[in-house]
Design a protein around this motif. Structure first.
Motif, PDB file in Angstrom:
ATOM      1  N   THR A  82       0.826  -1.203   0.000  1.00 52.89           N
ATOM      2  CA  THR A  82       0.000   0.000   0.000  1.00 52.89           C
ATOM      3  C   THR A  82       0.859   1.252   0.000  1.00 52.89           C
ATOM      4  OG1 THR A  82      -1.795  -1.152   1.146  1.00 52.89           O
ATOM      5  CG2 THR A  82      -1.819   1.244   1.221  1.00 52.89           C
ATOM      6  N   ILE A  83       1.929   1.262   0.785  1.00 49.86           N
ATOM      7  CA  ILE A  83       2.838   2.412   0.766  1.00 49.86           C
ATOM      8  C   ILE A  83       3.418   2.583  -0.633  1.00 49.86           C
ATOM      9  CG2 ILE A  83       4.972   3.376   1.680  1.00 49.86           C
ATOM     10  CD1 ILE A  83       4.418   1.830   4.272  1.00 49.86           C
ATOM     11  N   LYS A  84       3.853   1.492  -1.230  1.00 48.24           N
ATOM     12  CA  LYS A  84       4.385   1.573  -2.595  1.00 48.24           C
ATOM     13  C   LYS A  84       3.345   2.142  -3.548  1.00 48.24           C
ATOM     14  CE  LYS A  84       7.586  -2.325  -2.162  1.00 48.24           C
ATOM     15  NZ  LYS A  84       7.843  -3.738  -2.507  1.00 48.24           N
ATOM     16  N   ASP A  85       2.108   1.690  -3.413  1.00 43.50           N
ATOM     17  CA  ASP A  85       1.046   2.147  -4.307  1.00 43.50           C
ATOM     18  C   ASP A  85       0.787   3.636  -4.130  1.00 43.50           C
ATOM     19  OD1 ASP A  85      -0.933   1.248  -6.290  1.00 43.50           O
ATOM     20  OD2 ASP A  85      -2.393   1.953  -4.807  1.00 43.50           O
ATOM     21  N   MET A  86       0.834   4.113  -2.903  1.00 47.28           N
ATOM     22  CA  MET A  86       0.623   5.543  -2.669  1.00 47.28           C
ATOM     23  C   MET A  86       1.771   6.359  -3.264  1.00 47.28           C
ATOM     24  SD  MET A  86      -1.248   5.791   1.067  1.00 47.28           S
ATOM     25  CE  MET A  86       0.041   5.040   2.023  1.00 47.28           C
ATOM     26  N   ILE A  87       2.987   5.834  -3.213  1.00 49.18           N
ATOM     27  CA  ILE A  87       4.120   6.517  -3.842  1.00 49.18           C
ATOM     28  C   ILE A  87       3.912   6.611  -5.343  1.00 49.18           C
ATOM     29  CG2 ILE A  87       6.581   6.336  -4.373  1.00 49.18           C
ATOM     30  CD1 ILE A  87       6.971   5.041  -1.623  1.00 49.18           C
ATOM     31  N   VAL A  88       3.557   5.491  -5.968  1.00 44.44           N
ATOM     32  CA  VAL A  88       3.408   5.450  -7.423  1.00 44.44           C
ATOM     33  C   VAL A  88       2.250   6.337  -7.872  1.00 44.44           C
ATOM     34  CG1 VAL A  88       2.837   3.944  -9.375  1.00 44.44           C
ATOM     35  CG2 VAL A  88       4.451   3.168  -7.628  1.00 44.44           C
ATOM     36  N   ARG A  89       1.100   6.174  -7.247  1.00 44.40           N
ATOM     37  CA  ARG A  89      -0.078   6.935  -7.678  1.00 44.40           C
ATOM     38  C   ARG A  89       0.108   8.436  -7.469  1.00 44.40           C
ATOM     39  NH1 ARG A  89      -4.763   3.950  -8.645  1.00 44.40           N
ATOM     40  NH2 ARG A  89      -4.742   1.777  -7.947  1.00 44.40           N
ATOM     41  N   SER A  90       0.681   8.824  -6.341  1.00 45.89           N
ATOM     42  CA  SER A  90       0.841  10.257  -6.086  1.00 45.89           C
ATOM     43  C   SER A  90       1.797  10.883  -7.096  1.00 45.89           C
ATOM     44  CB  SER A  90       1.332  10.490  -4.655  1.00 45.89           C
ATOM     45  OG  SER A  90       2.581   9.864  -4.411  1.00 45.89           O
ATOM     46  N   HIS A  91       2.885  10.199  -7.421  1.00 50.86           N
ATOM     47  CA  HIS A  91       3.813  10.763  -8.396  1.00 50.86           C
ATOM     48  C   HIS A  91       3.198  10.789  -9.793  1.00 50.86           C
ATOM     49  CE1 HIS A  91       6.762  10.521  -5.178  1.00 50.86           C
ATOM     50  NE2 HIS A  91       7.560  11.242  -5.921  1.00 50.86           N
ATOM     51  N   GLN A  92       2.400   9.800 -10.131  1.00 51.38           N
ATOM     52  CA  GLN A  92       1.699   9.829 -11.412  1.00 51.38           C
ATOM     53  C   GLN A  92       0.787  11.047 -11.484  1.00 51.38           C
ATOM     54  OE1 GLN A  92       1.881   7.673 -14.133  1.00 51.38           O
ATOM     55  NE2 GLN A  92       0.510   9.110 -15.160  1.00 51.38           N
ATOM     56  N   MET A  93       0.052  11.313 -10.429  1.00 47.24           N
ATOM     57  CA  MET A  93      -0.917  12.409 -10.444  1.00 47.24           C
ATOM     58  C   MET A  93      -0.242  13.770 -10.275  1.00 47.24           C
ATOM     59  SD  MET A  93      -4.102  10.630  -8.409  1.00 47.24           S
ATOM     60  CE  MET A  93      -5.435  11.469  -9.272  1.00 47.24           C
ATOM     61  N   MET A  94       1.060  13.772  -9.971  1.00 46.56           N
ATOM     62  CA  MET A  94       1.808  15.025  -9.939  1.00 46.56           C
ATOM     63  C   MET A  94       2.571  15.255 -11.239  1.00 46.56           C
ATOM     64  SD  MET A  94       3.205  15.457  -6.002  1.00 46.56           S
ATOM     65  CE  MET A  94       4.140  13.935  -5.952  1.00 46.56           C
ATOM     66  N   GLY A  95       2.237  14.473 -12.271  1.00 46.26           N
ATOM     67  CA  GLY A  95       2.775  14.759 -13.592  1.00 46.26           C
ATOM     68  C   GLY A  95       3.844  13.828 -14.105  1.00 46.26           C
TER      69      GLY A  95
END
Length: 1001
Positions: A82-95
């Motif tokens: 879940t931590i990994k997923d939050m890292i990936v998704r947040s960076h995706q949504m930041m461009g």
């Protein structure tokens, strides 16, 4: 008699004229039933692949540390992914183009052990099965668990390239692992050595530090006598021709006295591993300790000492040693000092020397010298040395160039003594089930029989165990393959150093950012102090060490290893097509050596690589080798549990420093362990485990994800039923905020939008908060501070929005007509919607999708295809924020005063009040007069006064100079907005105020 003047006209019901929020978004989430539908939808519309199609985005890659393909997920897996997923998704949504390739560790002992268990249950012997067939069984076992774990990970809402994960057992992966091993071979850091390594007698293989865990163990402890057989101090000889006869006689007399005192005395050692005594080759002492010669004067019954026995002990430890031998004070005495020089002049005999039936096995003298690892904290001040079973002793005698004299091969791979060892042949240190064997007892009994014991007992201490079999491990000397971490690599990649250790230490300090910072210190200290890397394991399921050794040669010979690029190329070509099984097929040696080398001159190595070399190589076949990898083969972030400082972080660093000359990552993020609600380690035997599947079934995956976001993952986290209930309550509060937003923006269109400059101050304050939050959220996500991000957003939603802004603007949203104020509020609600859904989407992946689709339905619609909106820096207005902080401070006093009246039943609602607010601070008073303070306090009226607060005025201690005097509102109650105002009933529409009359048209 007065006439009846009662007005019998019916007051209209104005409810249908209100702009009430309209949404089908349910209060009850029903996550366990609804989440699988969103998972199917994301897969159907190909969200992950569509994100990869967005052009021009800078890449961001989190490299997945591979879980082991063996068993259902535990709560630690859920936290990690879940931590990994939050890292990936947040960076995706930041461009970014944030790629995530999940992977699995497939080789190694746990799977091999499971297949062996299946064989034993069928009465089969693994060693009688064709090795390729056995490896295929292991492969099938791993494949089955990969499919199970993949579904379990996906159910948690983890995004990634699930269709094409990486597996260490894929043929191409096995080829690249072998290729990177060949780089160690060709660069000169690979060597074969014989040294003590941690060995599992149960699993019959060497173990890495990362494969070991420490548990309390009760061990035998013994005090053993090494008899002094000779004493010779040549420095006492007097060669000075001018010495007098008296001087010469004194020297001779001193030498004779010392010899008489010491010869026949016993140097006493203490050990918790009696089974190592048959392998003893030396005793060492501390050069700086005070030693003495002691004599027993009398003995009690059941004592292994006798009157007149002499013992040499460290003075600091003598009393406790005699106590262990059941000797009381007064039953022994100190005879004289023993200097380090005198100790070095003694010759010691093994306690089994000359024992009948020993065949001379232990008859040679024991080496006796000073060593810097001796302590006088416990024991006797002397340490018995079996360099085959202890690294400190091994390093001492390696440094002295004496290994050939002190290395033994007494212990076999199953932990039994070699069959021809006198007295103990075949005795086992551990039984097959990991329980205590008969070796310790056999050694103790024999020592007692020959008079070699002074005392014995038991001790409970922390002891290394295999984390797989849970059985104790031993240190055992055995030929192994090593990577020398202090030898020049010789590959020309010397930017960060010439050796693996130098490159690793410089990478840690110069190339990597650590979250938390303590991770740097931990890995740095481990690598600074670690020995050479043991690469080999004596098992079958893994990538073999693809090398050949000179038949009959010695590891020290310069041509012992075959280093031929053509042979290497043939091996890699076969692995690419057939996998590592090609190494084990008939004729493999001849096939790979080709016509260039005589197969009779070369031996094929059949050890397999440590699985940490496999996982440490993943950067090579995931980051460097795949189209969706990285251009430079370096990951932006590695993220695992704190135990991986000695595991994957560590092995990846060593492997990469040996192959590409630097660390394979730019950031390392570390999480702690997951404990139960009381802070105890989870254990099936204790019944305190929390299973992810059960949490998902009861609450939904978003609740589990929210628990992760609320926790400080850098420390150990607690989880349990009550903690999850609290998490679910936080979720409901947040869900209510999103439900209000959905209702407020229903049917909002661009025609309703208002420019910020045209908005009331309250709306501009919200925009200011959004500008602040945008910076905080992005900084938080970039620094992997998910707890900080969520806490900031949760407080904003519940305190700034639900309890303040929404509370104030409900009246305008519901009751205003098409006013500028209402359009501004709805514009702000729209801006809030787009930011909150995308800011929260990396955490609450299912709920934010539900919120998004409620407003923007459509087959191709998804919040996870959106970016976080850019928030204009111009929205920030610190002066306005300071003003509204003062307004809000005063509002708190008013609402607290009205709550007293409501509790006392003086009013039912705040709209029944029109208080007088006394404000002594002129700046605050000016701010309140500049805003519609009655609307902000949700009252029907407010009077502001600069006069001192009356004695009966309500005050709050934290807001001095502000006081409230309660007054009831004057006038009639508007049947539409419920405000009590003097003008109610004076307009065209009956029983409403002027504002509502205008709204009704």
């Amino acid at each position: 008699m007065c006439a009846d003047t009662t007005d019998t006209r019916t007051v209209p019901d104005y409810k249908d004229t209100l702009n009430l929020p309209r949404t089908d978004f349910p209060m009850r989430a029903g996550l366990p039933k609804r989440e699988p539908g969103w998972l199917e939808r994301w897969e159907r519309i190909g969200v992950y692949d569509r994100l990869r199609e967005k052009p021009g985005r800078p890449p961001f890659t989190l490299h997945d540390g591979p879980p082991y393909a063996n068993g259902h997920l535990h709560i630690g897996h859920a936290l990690n992914k879940t931590i990994k997923d939050m890292i990936v998704r947040s960076h995706q949504m930041m461009g970014h183009d944030a790629r995530y390739i999940p992977g699995w560790d497939c080789h190694g002992l746990p799977i091999e052990w499971k297949i062996e268990e299946q064989y034993r249950a069928k009465g089969l012997d693994k060693d009688e099965v064709d090795v390729v067939d056995f490896r295929q069984e292991c492969r099938k076992f791993a494949e089955g668990w990969i499919d199970i774990q993949r579904d379990e990970f996906k159910r948690l809402g983890i995004t990634g390239n699930w269709a094409a994960p990486y597996l260490t057992m894929d043929y191409r992966a096995e080829r690249i692992i072998a290729e990177d091993f060949q780089k160690f071979l060709m660069s000169g850091v690979l060597y074969q050595g014989s040294k003590p390594v941690m060995w599992s007698p149960v699993e019959k293989t060497a173990l890495a530090e990362a494969e070991v865990e420490y548990h309390d163990k009760e061990s035998f402890t013994i005090w053993v006598k090494f008899r002094v057989t000779d004493f010779s101090m040549p420095e006492l000889d007097v060669s000075d021709e001018e010495a007098t006869d008296d001087e010469r006689e004194a020297v001779v007399r001193a030498k004779a006295e010392a010899r008489e005192a010491f010869v026949g005395a016993n140097v006493v050692i203490w050990t918790t591993t009696p089974w190592t005594i048959p392998s003893n080759k030396a005793v060492v002492f501390g050069a700086d300790f005070a030693y003495g010669l002691y004599e027993v004067t009398e003995t009690p019954e059941e004592c292994w000492a006798a009157p007149g026995d002499r013992f040499i002990l460290a003075d600091r430890l003598a009393a406790q040693t005699f106590a262990k031998a059941r000797l009381s004070d007064g039953q022994w005495r100190r005879l004289r000092d023993v200097t380090p020089e005198q100790l070095g002049a003694m010759t010691l005999a093994h306690p089994l020397a000359g024992a009948e039936g020993s065949g001379g096995e232990w008859d040679g003298p024991r080496d006796f010298r000073a060593a810097d690892f001796v302590t006088d904290d416990e024991g006797t001040g002397f340490v018995h040395c079996a360099p085959s079973h202890g690294m400190e002793e091994y390093d001492l005698y390696r440094g002295l160039g004496m290994l050939e004299q002190v290395i033994t091969y007494n212990v076999m791979d199953d932990g039994s003594f070699r069959s021809d060892l006198p007295f103990f042949g075949g005795a086992r240190i551990l039984r097959e089930n990991g329980k205590e064997g008969d070796a310790n007892k056999a050694v103790i009994d024999k020592l007692a029989a020959v008079g070699g014991l002074l005392a014995r007992g038991k001790i409970k201490h922390s002891y290394p165990h295999s984390w797989r079999s849970k059985a104790p491990v031993i240190y055992r000397n055995t030929p192994q393959w090593f990577a020398a971490i202090d030898r020049p690599v010789g590959d020309g990649q010397d930017t960060y150093g010439t050796t693996i250790r130098e490159r690793a230490l410089r990478s840690i300090d110069e190339l990597v950012t650590w979250t938390p910072r303590s991770g740097r210190n931990r890995l740095h200290s481990m690598i600074a102090a670690r020995p050479d890397w043991v690469l080999s394991r004596q098992r079958a399921w893994g990538v073999p060490l693809t090398c050949f050794t000179r038949a009959g040669g010695k590891p020290t010979d310069p041509d012992f290893l075959l280093r031929d690029p053509a042979v290497n190329a043939r091996i890699l070509e076969a692995f690419e097509a057939e996998g590592a099984d090609a190494w084990y097929k008939p004729g493999a040696k001849e096939r790979f050596l080709g016509d260039d080398h005589d197969p009779a001159q070369w031996d094929q190595v059949f050890d397999i690589l440590d699985v940490w070399f496999d996982s440490g190589s993943t950067h090579a076949f995931v980051l460097r080798d795949r189209a969706d990898g990285t251009e430079d083969g370096i990951a932006d972030v590695y993220m695992e549990g704190t135990d991986q400082h000695r595991g994957w972080f560590h092995s990846s660093m060593l492997q990469a420093c040996g192959t590409i000359g630097r660390a394979p990552y730019r950031n390392v993020v570390t999480h702690g362990f997951t404990l139960d609600a009381k802070g105890n380690k989870m254990s099936k035997s204790l019944g305190n485990t929390v299973v992810p599947d059960e949490v998902v079934t009861q609450y939904g995956a978003d609740i589990l994800r929210l628990w992760v976001a609320q926790a400080d993952y850098t420390a150990d986290q607690r989880i349990g039923p009550e903690i999850l209930k609290g998490t679910a309550d936080s979720y409901r509060r947040l869900r209510n905020t999103m439900r209000f937003l959905l209702g407020a923006v229903s049917h909002f269109s661009e025609a309703d939008r208002v420019a910020p400059a045209e908005m009331p101050e309250l709306e501009r304050w919200v925009l200011h908060r959004l500008a602040e939050l945008d910076v905080r959220v992005r900084e938080g996500y970039r620094s992997f501070d998910f707890q900080g991000v969520f806490r900031t957003l949760f407080d904003f939603c519940t305190i700034d929005l639900s309890a303040y802004y929404f509370d104030i603007r409900k009246d305008a949203l519901y009751c205003d007509g098409d006013t500028a104020r209402r359009r501004a509020a709805r514009t702000v609600m729209d801006l809030l919607f787009h930011r909150l859904t995308t800011w929260l989407a990396p955490v609450l992946v299912f709920t934010m999708e539900e919120v998004w689709l409620e407003r923007f339905p459509g087959e191709d619609s998804s919040v996870h295809l959106q970016d976080m909106p850019e928030t204009p820096a111009g929205w920030r207005d610190d002066a306005l924020a300071a003003k509204w902080a003062r307004v809000r401070q005063a509002r708190r006093v008013v609402t607290a005063a009205l709550e007293v009246q409501r509790t006392d039943k003086a009013i039912g609602a705040s709209l029944e009040a029109a208080p007088v607010v006394h404000v002594e601070d002129t700046e605050i008073l000016a701010a309140l007069r500049d805003v519609p303070f009655d609307d902000i306090c949700i009252t029907s009226g407010i009077a502001l006064s600069g006069d001192p607060v009356p004695s009966d005025g309500f005050r709050l201690a934290e807001s001095p100079g502000i006081g409230v005097v309660f007054e009831r509102a004057d006038g009639g109650k508007c049947e539409r907005c419920w405000k009590i105002l003097p003008d109610v009933g004076t307009h065209r529409h009956p029983a409403v105020c002027a504002r509502c009359d205008a709204a009704l048209g």
